[in-house]
Motif scaffolding. Structure first.
Motif, short mmCIF file in Angstrom:
data_model
loop_
_atom_site.label_atom_id
_atom_site.label_comp_id
_atom_site.label_asym_id
_atom_site.label_seq_id
_atom_site.Cartn_x
_atom_site.Cartn_y
_atom_site.Cartn_z
N ILE A 1 0.83 -1.21 0.00
CA ILE A 1 0.00 0.00 0.00
C ILE A 1 0.86 1.25 0.00
CG2 ILE A 1 -1.67 1.32 1.37
CD1 ILE A 1 -2.98 -1.42 2.06
N LYS A 2 1.92 1.25 0.76
CA LYS A 2 2.83 2.41 0.80
C LYS A 2 3.39 2.69 -0.59
CE LYS A 2 7.29 3.80 2.74
NZ LYS A 2 8.01 3.80 1.48
N ILE A 3 3.84 1.66 -1.26
CA ILE A 3 4.41 1.82 -2.61
C ILE A 3 3.34 2.29 -3.58
CG2 ILE A 3 5.42 0.56 -4.56
CD1 ILE A 3 6.86 -1.17 -2.39
N PHE A 4 2.15 1.69 -3.52
CA PHE A 4 1.09 2.03 -4.47
C PHE A 4 0.62 3.47 -4.28
CE2 PHE A 4 -0.23 -2.72 -4.40
CZ PHE A 4 0.91 -3.05 -5.11
N LYS A 5 0.58 3.95 -3.03
CA LYS A 5 0.19 5.35 -2.78
C LYS A 5 1.14 6.30 -3.49
CE LYS A 5 -2.16 5.01 1.67
NZ LYS A 5 -2.09 5.31 3.11
N GLU A 6 2.40 5.94 -3.54
CA GLU A 6 3.41 6.80 -4.17
C GLU A 6 3.45 6.65 -5.68
OE1 GLU A 6 7.12 5.69 -2.37
OE2 GLU A 6 6.46 6.25 -0.35
N LYS A 7 3.10 5.48 -6.21
CA LYS A 7 3.37 5.18 -7.62
C LYS A 7 2.16 5.10 -8.53
CE LYS A 7 7.64 4.68 -6.34
NZ LYS A 7 8.73 5.55 -6.76
N ILE A 8 0.95 4.91 -7.98
CA ILE A 8 -0.23 4.75 -8.82
C ILE A 8 -1.12 5.98 -8.70
CG2 ILE A 8 -2.32 3.38 -9.22
CD1 ILE A 8 -0.77 0.94 -8.21
N ASN B 1 -4.08 8.42 -8.46
CA ASN B 1 -5.41 8.35 -7.84
C ASN B 1 -5.61 7.11 -6.97
OD1 ASN B 1 -6.24 10.76 -9.15
ND2 ASN B 1 -6.63 9.56 -11.01
N PHE B 2 -4.52 6.53 -6.48
CA PHE B 2 -4.64 5.33 -5.65
C PHE B 2 -5.38 5.64 -4.35
CE2 PHE B 2 -3.19 2.47 -2.29
CZ PHE B 2 -3.45 1.24 -2.87
N SER B 3 -6.29 4.74 -3.98
CA SER B 3 -7.03 4.83 -2.72
C SER B 3 -6.90 3.51 -1.99
CB SER B 3 -8.51 5.13 -3.01
OG SER B 3 -9.32 4.75 -1.92
N GLU B 4 -6.40 3.55 -0.77
CA GLU B 4 -6.24 2.33 0.02
C GLU B 4 -7.58 1.63 0.22
OE1 GLU B 4 -4.68 0.88 4.44
OE2 GLU B 4 -4.12 2.86 3.69
N ASP B 5 -8.61 2.40 0.57
CA ASP B 5 -9.93 1.80 0.80
C ASP B 5 -10.45 1.10 -0.46
OD1 ASP B 5 -9.93 2.64 3.41
OD2 ASP B 5 -11.15 4.42 3.03
N ASN B 6 -10.33 1.77 -1.60
CA ASN B 6 -10.77 1.18 -2.86
C ASN B 6 -9.97 -0.08 -3.18
OD1 ASN B 6 -12.28 1.19 -5.45
ND2 ASN B 6 -10.24 1.57 -6.28
N TYR B 7 -8.67 -0.01 -2.96
CA TYR B 7 -7.80 -1.15 -3.23
C TYR B 7 -8.21 -2.37 -2.41
CZ TYR B 7 -3.49 -3.99 -3.00
OH TYR B 7 -2.58 -5.01 -3.01
#
Length: 188
Positions: free
Chosen positions: A55-62, A64-70
């Motif tokens: 999640i940390k990596i995806f927040k930085e790299k994707i 419009n990334f949303s942890e809740d949506n993911y």
């Protein structure tokens, strides 16, 4: 695309009929909602989805990334139905991210991490935050880790196969169960 550790019910409808004009990708969430031990499987799914700080990596790299949506839309890649023309541009973007970003490349390195969840995590995160029209199929299309000896009640697994697809998820115990399970046949 289906994993090799899958058994398809002989009486399952044609899965290709589910890929309609309103969908470009059909997948099944990584949790079998409504199962006995649902909390247990949800915990496993959430842990897999965040292995090695995904999640940390995806927040930085994707974008419009949303942890809740993911976590809500995290899917299992064992059953993956798609329209090639729609998926191809997104896969090209994902490929570019992997090969141009050293941290993402390192994250995806099997040799250093020692497990296969990274590719599923990145693919799920990237595609669920893309512009693809995604249709989530019911759990019957990818029934994860069936425990044919103890889950639900004996009638569920010892009678005719009910879900359309059992996904034995590659563990040694699952492989043993898969070898011995014959109820997918009409006369199994």
């Amino acid at each position: 695309i289906v994993d090799p550790d899958i058994i398809i019910n002989e009486i399952a409808p044609n899965i290709f009929d589910l890929l309609d004009e309103n969908s470009e990708l059909c997948v099944v969430k990584n949790v079998n909602e409504g199962r006995i031990s649902e909390d247990f499987f949800k915990q496993i799914s959430d842990n897999v989805a965040n292995i090695h700080d995904s999640i940390k990596i995806f927040k930085e790299k994707i974008e419009n990334f949303s942890e809740d949506n993911y976590l809500e839309t995290y899917f299992n890649m064992g059953v993956f139905l798609y329209r090639p023309k729609a998926l191809y541009p997104e896969i090209q973007k994902l490929k570019e991210l992997i090969y141009t970003d050293e941290e993402v490349y390192e994250y995806c390195s099997y040799k250093k991490k020692g497990d296969w969840y990274h590719s599923q995590n990145l693919t799920s995160a990237f595609l669920t935050h893309s512009n693809l029209k995604i249709k989530f199929l019911t759990k019957e299309w990818n029934w994860l880790a069936p425990d044919i000896h103890t889950e639900c009640n004996d009638d569920f697994f010892w009678g005719p196969m009910k879900p359309f697809i059992y996904h034995f998820t590659g563990t040694n115990l699952a492989k043993e169960r898969m070898i011995n399970y014959t109820k997918w046949r009409k006369n199994g």
